[in-house]
Scaffold this active site. Sequence first.
Site, mmCIF file in Angstrom:
data_model
loop_
_atom_site.group_PDB
_atom_site.id
_atom_site.type_symbol
_atom_site.label_atom_id
_atom_site.label_comp_id
_atom_site.label_asym_id
_atom_site.label_seq_id
_atom_site.Cartn_x
_atom_site.Cartn_y
_atom_site.Cartn_z
ATOM 1 N N ASP A 118 2.367 23.304 15.873
ATOM 2 C CA ASP A 118 3.655 22.756 16.307
ATOM 3 C C ASP A 118 4.085 23.206 17.700
ATOM 4 O O ASP A 118 5.072 22.689 18.238
ATOM 5 C CB ASP A 118 4.745 23.103 15.284
ATOM 6 C CG ASP A 118 4.532 22.363 13.972
ATOM 7 O OD1 ASP A 118 4.096 21.204 14.024
ATOM 8 O OD2 ASP A 118 4.785 22.947 12.917
ATOM 9 N N ASP A 178 0.024 14.439 11.824
ATOM 10 C CA ASP A 178 1.089 14.807 12.771
ATOM 11 C C ASP A 178 0.512 15.500 14.013
ATOM 12 O O ASP A 178 1.070 15.430 15.108
ATOM 13 C CB ASP A 178 2.105 15.778 12.141
ATOM 14 C CG ASP A 178 2.393 15.542 10.672
ATOM 15 O OD1 ASP A 178 1.522 14.989 9.980
ATOM 16 O OD2 ASP A 178 3.467 15.926 10.215
HETATM 17 N N1 GLY Z 1 5.504 17.334 11.376
HETATM 18 C C1 GLY Z 1 6.248 17.463 10.193
HETATM 19 C C2 GLY Z 1 6.932 16.230 9.772
HETATM 20 O O1 GLY Z 1 6.726 15.159 10.293
HETATM 21 O O2 GLY Z 1 7.735 16.344 8.851
#
Ligand code: GLY
Length: 396
Positions: A118, A178
């Site tokens: 992240d 993601d």
């Molecule tokens: N990257 C985490 C979400 O989209 O909830």
Amino acid sequence: MFKIKYLGIIIGCLSFFVACKSNNTSKNEMITADIDSLLEIRYRKLLEYRADSLAFPRSMSTKTKVIRKNGSKDWTSGFFPGSLWLLYQLTENMEYMEKAIEWTAFMEKEKYNDRSHDTGFMIYCSFGTGHKAIEKKEYQNVILEAARSLSKRFNKNVGSILSWDFGKDLWEFPVIIDNMMNLELLFEATKISGDSIYHQLAVQHANTTLENHFRVDNSTYHVVDYDTIHGTVRNKMTHQGFNDESSWARGQAWAIYGYTMAYRYTKEISYLNQAELTATYYLKHKNLPEDGIPYWDFADPNIPNAPRDVSASAIVASALFELYSYTENKKYVVYSQKVLETLKSKKYILENKEGPFILDSSTGNWPANDEIDGPIVYGDYYFLEAMLREKRFKSN
Ligand code: GLY
């Protein structure tokens, strides 16, 4: 006599038509003005929210009105400064820029964060979006340092960046769709430094994901778990979707955005193809509502009573403005503009509520019963990015 009578009728009809039209026009103008001022009120709530390095706003409970706040290390923290940068570009009001600079500085220590993928979201949505707005040398250095941290998570046997450090009992090397979003940080790091290593890692990650994440119908799995010795796939599953074989709406959105963005930097045609194929899967899905805002998962058996996910629609809307620029396929822009029209309505704009958010009805983590059908910071961020892209699309 006959002619005069008919001329009278025609003039009567014409004036009736003109009167109706101008009535409708003024009604539409009133609605637009009303929505513009509602949006302006919401924008100012972001500006007025007191800067605090320990209180990045993440979401708000629509029931209790409690705002969930985090320090800079939460995966969502970069979106609030990023939203301020986007507001500055949308409104050209310097107040937003000043506030964005203040909040962005609070994110800087995350450039050393190598504990999760992240870092890409955290640093690129704050410093990266800021850099796009004002081109700041110091911001480039932060982007570069963060790319170094993110690169440490790359495993060459797998050919991917590791997503999560948690859940060691569940996965060996989890990669989530993601994670495609974090490649923008790496591509930019190569552009800034001239060092091709970041670009190469991003390409390998995108290739591995292309090979393993997509189903034959071009929807995407959420999580693919890898064996770190042989680089083989151990399992394909979900963490935030309805079940392992379902299509979690935001996952589809990350895939569409991620491959469109990866095409921007590489001009690799298989990335463009995947973006188009997954976009088509999404746009043609029988469970995509007429107004363009998807349910949180396309396979929730509770549809049409399942919660929506505004954030997924905003991510896709933003991505499809870009995809249109490569393909000139109007269906993409039609969807993006429909979503923005839908979101700019009293149904979705928060009204009469305190809190630094713009839109209602995003869904964060349904299986964990966490952040369901309420305002979430990344819904606002991608909505503002889509608004900015629409503004540029119109001016072109
Ligand atoms: N990257 C985490 C979400 O989209 O909830």
